[in-house]
Structure formats: C-alpha cells, structure tokens
Design a protein around this motif. Structure first.
Motif, mmCIF file in Angstrom:
data_model
loop_
_atom_site.group_PDB
_atom_site.id
_atom_site.type_symbol
_atom_site.label_atom_id
_atom_site.label_comp_id
_atom_site.label_asym_id
_atom_site.label_seq_id
_atom_site.Cartn_x
_atom_site.Cartn_y
_atom_site.Cartn_z
ATOM 1 N N LEU A 12 0.732 -1.067 -0.322
ATOM 2 C CA LEU A 12 0.018 -0.060 -0.061
ATOM 3 C C LEU A 12 0.968 1.189 0.017
ATOM 4 O O LEU A 12 0.468 2.321 -0.779
ATOM 5 N N PHE A 13 1.945 1.284 0.923
ATOM 6 C CA PHE A 13 2.963 2.421 0.451
ATOM 7 C C PHE A 13 3.615 2.551 -0.596
ATOM 8 O O PHE A 13 3.616 3.720 -1.162
ATOM 9 N N LEU A 14 3.951 1.747 -1.083
ATOM 10 C CA LEU A 14 4.628 1.682 -2.694
ATOM 11 C C LEU A 14 3.569 2.081 -3.558
ATOM 12 O O LEU A 14 4.002 2.719 -4.509
ATOM 13 N N TYR A 15 2.098 1.621 -3.240
ATOM 14 C CA TYR A 15 1.199 2.028 -4.511
ATOM 15 C C TYR A 15 1.240 3.591 -4.181
ATOM 16 O O TYR A 15 1.117 4.422 -5.489
ATOM 17 N N GLY A 16 0.996 4.203 -3.270
ATOM 18 C CA GLY A 16 0.955 5.650 -3.040
ATOM 19 C C GLY A 16 2.145 6.248 -3.629
ATOM 20 O O GLY A 16 1.855 7.291 -4.313
ATOM 21 N N ILE A 17 3.263 5.528 -3.481
ATOM 22 C CA ILE A 17 4.585 6.220 -4.072
ATOM 23 C C ILE A 17 4.611 6.195 -5.476
ATOM 24 O O ILE A 17 5.009 7.068 -6.286
ATOM 25 N N GLY A 18 3.980 5.070 -6.119
ATOM 26 C CA GLY A 18 3.854 5.065 -7.478
ATOM 27 C C GLY A 18 3.087 5.825 -8.138
ATOM 28 O O GLY A 18 3.177 6.575 -9.248
ATOM 29 N N ILE A 19 2.025 6.119 -7.523
ATOM 30 C CA ILE A 19 0.790 7.404 -7.724
ATOM 31 C C ILE A 19 1.621 8.665 -8.071
ATOM 32 O O ILE A 19 1.372 9.229 -8.905
ATOM 33 N N ALA A 20 2.388 8.901 -6.707
ATOM 34 C CA ALA A 20 3.194 10.340 -6.862
ATOM 35 C C ALA A 20 4.191 10.160 -7.990
ATOM 36 O O ALA A 20 4.362 11.341 -8.568
ATOM 37 N N LEU A 97 11.792 16.889 -19.345
ATOM 38 C CA LEU A 97 10.803 15.966 -19.839
ATOM 39 C C LEU A 97 11.387 14.447 -19.654
ATOM 40 O O LEU A 97 10.653 13.639 -19.524
ATOM 41 N N TRP A 98 12.630 14.431 -19.983
ATOM 42 C CA TRP A 98 13.253 13.173 -20.030
ATOM 43 C C TRP A 98 13.293 12.507 -18.495
ATOM 44 O O TRP A 98 13.005 11.341 -18.340
ATOM 45 N N VAL A 99 13.360 13.153 -17.569
ATOM 46 C CA VAL A 99 13.214 12.788 -16.096
ATOM 47 C C VAL A 99 11.832 12.502 -15.944
ATOM 48 O O VAL A 99 11.675 11.562 -15.048
ATOM 49 N N ARG A 100 10.920 13.273 -16.257
ATOM 50 C CA ARG A 100 9.450 13.043 -15.909
ATOM 51 C C ARG A 100 8.917 11.740 -16.717
ATOM 52 O O ARG A 100 8.294 10.885 -16.022
ATOM 53 N N ILE A 101 9.484 11.452 -18.023
ATOM 54 C CA ILE A 101 9.241 10.207 -18.577
ATOM 55 C C ILE A 101 9.944 8.864 -17.713
ATOM 56 O O ILE A 101 9.122 7.991 -17.531
ATOM 57 N N LEU A 102 11.088 9.083 -17.079
ATOM 58 C CA LEU A 102 11.667 8.138 -16.232
ATOM 59 C C LEU A 102 10.692 7.892 -15.126
ATOM 60 O O LEU A 102 10.532 6.747 -14.457
ATOM 61 N N LEU A 103 10.162 9.067 -14.528
ATOM 62 C CA LEU A 103 9.435 8.818 -13.387
ATOM 63 C C LEU A 103 8.084 8.309 -13.686
ATOM 64 O O LEU A 103 7.608 7.616 -12.830
ATOM 65 N N PHE A 104 7.494 8.464 -14.871
ATOM 66 C CA PHE A 104 6.095 7.870 -15.152
ATOM 67 C C PHE A 104 6.638 6.339 -15.300
ATOM 68 O O PHE A 104 5.879 5.494 -14.832
ATOM 69 N N ALA A 105 7.644 5.940 -16.215
ATOM 70 C CA ALA A 105 8.038 4.472 -16.130
ATOM 71 C C ALA A 105 8.267 3.721 -14.702
ATOM 72 O O ALA A 105 7.552 2.627 -14.714
ATOM 73 N N ALA A 106 8.876 4.456 -13.856
ATOM 74 C CA ALA A 106 9.064 3.993 -12.524
ATOM 75 C C ALA A 106 7.902 3.705 -11.885
ATOM 76 O O ALA A 106 7.722 2.903 -11.143
ATOM 77 N N GLY A 107 6.890 4.849 -11.831
ATOM 78 C CA GLY A 107 5.675 4.761 -11.119
ATOM 79 C C GLY A 107 4.734 3.649 -11.623
ATOM 80 O O GLY A 107 4.189 2.871 -10.725
ATOM 81 N N LEU A 108 4.756 3.376 -12.984
ATOM 82 C CA LEU A 108 4.058 2.276 -13.803
ATOM 83 C C LEU A 108 4.277 0.928 -13.102
ATOM 84 O O LEU A 108 3.488 0.114 -12.747
ATOM 85 N N LEU A 109 5.766 0.693 -12.911
ATOM 86 C CA LEU A 109 6.157 -0.504 -12.460
ATOM 87 C C LEU A 109 6.148 -0.574 -11.074
ATOM 88 O O LEU A 109 5.769 -1.861 -10.709
ATOM 89 N N LEU A 110 6.345 0.186 -10.386
ATOM 90 C CA LEU A 110 6.174 0.307 -9.000
ATOM 91 C C LEU A 110 4.718 -0.041 -8.509
ATOM 92 O O LEU A 110 4.390 -0.711 -7.621
ATOM 93 N N ILE A 111 3.696 0.460 -9.253
ATOM 94 C CA ILE A 111 2.213 0.274 -9.001
ATOM 95 C C ILE A 111 1.946 -1.188 -9.510
ATOM 96 O O ILE A 111 1.259 -1.877 -8.632
ATOM 97 N N ALA A 112 2.540 -1.768 -10.330
ATOM 98 C CA ALA A 112 2.306 -3.187 -10.721
ATOM 99 C C ALA A 112 3.027 -4.003 -9.528
ATOM 100 O O ALA A 112 2.081 -4.811 -9.207
ATOM 101 N N VAL A 113 4.015 -3.847 -9.090
ATOM 102 C CA VAL A 113 4.858 -4.497 -8.148
ATOM 103 C C VAL A 113 3.965 -4.299 -6.718
ATOM 104 O O VAL A 113 3.595 -5.277 -6.094
ATOM 105 N N ALA A 114 3.382 -3.208 -6.637
ATOM 106 C CA ALA A 114 2.656 -2.927 -5.149
ATOM 107 C C ALA A 114 1.241 -3.464 -5.289
ATOM 108 O O ALA A 114 0.710 -4.090 -4.299
ATOM 109 N N THR A 115 0.612 -3.626 -6.395
ATOM 110 C CA THR A 115 -0.476 -4.386 -6.525
ATOM 111 C C THR A 115 -0.638 -5.776 -6.227
ATOM 112 O O THR A 115 -1.244 -6.532 -5.723
ATOM 113 N N GLY A 116 0.774 -6.228 -6.839
ATOM 114 C CA GLY A 116 0.842 -7.766 -6.574
ATOM 115 C C GLY A 116 1.115 -8.092 -5.002
ATOM 116 O O GLY A 116 0.744 -8.986 -4.517
ATOM 117 N N LEU A 117 1.756 -6.973 -4.421
ATOM 118 C CA LEU A 117 2.161 -7.286 -3.080
ATOM 119 C C LEU A 117 0.918 -7.121 -2.326
ATOM 120 O O LEU A 117 0.682 -8.118 -1.467
#
Length: 204
Positions: A12-20, A97-117
């Motif tokens: 749940l904590f990682l899910y919120g971080i992924g959203i951010a 922009l390039w940093v924001r794209i990386l943030l989006f990709a990291a957030g997407l992956l983190l939400i997927a992991v957090a959902t599994g957890l």
C-alpha cells in the motif's frame, strides 16, 4: 500472518509512491487519479485527502452490490492517499521531460509491483477493484466491460474538471493489466488450508 501484514503495508505504501511518481511525471495519470486531480483543482483539499474521500464514496457503492470489504480494503482506502502525499512531498515538480518520462515508467512498474504485493497478501481487494468485481458478479457483464465503463466515466469527469490526461493515461490503461498479470501471482502468498483429514491439507 506477520509476513502477510508486512507485505500488505509495504504494498500500500509503494502504491502511493507509484501514484506520486506518475503525477510528477506530468504526461498523464491513471483515470482515477485524473478524477482526483480534477476535484483538487476545484476544492484544493489535497491529493491524498481526496483519494481517501473517493475511496470512501466507492466503498458506499459496495453496499447495494453486496460486496464485503476485507481488512486490506479498509487499509487501502486509508493509507494510499497519505502515501501519495509523502511521494509528492519528496519528488520535485517541473523537472525536465526526460526525467519525467523516467518517473512515469518507474511509477508504472512500482504500482504493478505494489498491486501484486497487496493483492497477494489476501486481505481483500482495493475499493476500486472491489467495485469492478462486485458489479461483474451482480450484473453478469464481462469484467472488461465493467472496468472500461467505470474508468471511462471517472476519466471523463476528471478531464472535465481539469485533471491531467495525456499519453501517460493511455500507456497506463494499456500496460497496467499485463504488468499486474505477472506481479500478482509472483507475490501471492500461499495459504495453508486445513482439511478434515490433515493428510488432505493443501495450499491455495
């Protein structure tokens, strides 16, 4: 039990971080977060508080469809919003922009992991997932029809209120399902089921 609770809280904590991370990416957010942003644009209550309030509204919608929440459902409603606020506080806005794209990709992956957890801890679905599965059971409509209907509705309302819709919104909608299809079984905790005959005990 200790492992399950720990996994639930971390998820749940990682899910919120992924959203951010996705919000700070600024290239479009998930449909429910578009709605959250849109409401925040007009009320200025804060992203985390609105996330909690929306979860409460969604849980009220569980009542007519006779969906029962678990402990994980209630904790999801209470903890994801504050976790997102922590992430928004830690992660600066208006990056290149390039940093924001990386943030989006990291957030997407983190939400997927957090959902599994958190789903893999077997304490019940999140409010929004439970609404989807509950409507599916009560109406008999296919799950993809129910999910699409819900997300198109909240996306439309959020967009009308000024939420951030962009390429990231489309990427999230397309990619989150396949990613979660991998993370949910990976993190699922096998639970021991006691049968009448101990020799027949198995795991599910």
């Amino acid at each position: 039990m200790t492992r399950r609770i720990t996994q639930l809280l971390i998820g749940l904590f990682l899910y919120g971080i992924g959203i951010a991370l996705i919000v700070r990416g600024g290239i479009g957010v998930a449909p429910w977060d578009v709605l959250t942003q849109g409401i925040d644009n007009h009320t200025h209550l804060g992203f985390g508080l609105i996330t909690i309030l929306l979860s409460g509204v969604v849980l009220l919608l569980w009542i007519p469809i006779r969906q029962k929440p678990g402990a994980g459902t209630l904790l999801n409603a209470l903890l994801v919003g504050p976790s997102a606020d922590v992430g928004l506080w830690l992660i600066p806005a208006d990056l290149d922009l390039w940093v924001r794209i990386l943030l989006f990709a990291a957030g997407l992956l983190l939400i997927a992991v957090a959902t599994g957890l958190y789903i893999g801890s077997h304490f019940g679905p999140g409010p929004r997932d439970g609404l989807m599965t509950g409507l599916h059971k009560r109406t008999g409509w296919k799950i993809w029809i129910v999910r699409t209907g819900i997300e198109v509705t909240v996306l439309g309302i959020g967009w009308a209120l000024g939420g951030n819709v962009g390429i990231g919104t489309v990427l999230f909608a397309v990619l989150i399902g396949p990613l979660c299809q991998r993370t949910i079984p990976f993190f699922a905790i096998k639970r021991r089921v006691q049968a009448a005959d101990p020799a027949l005990a198995t795991t599910v």
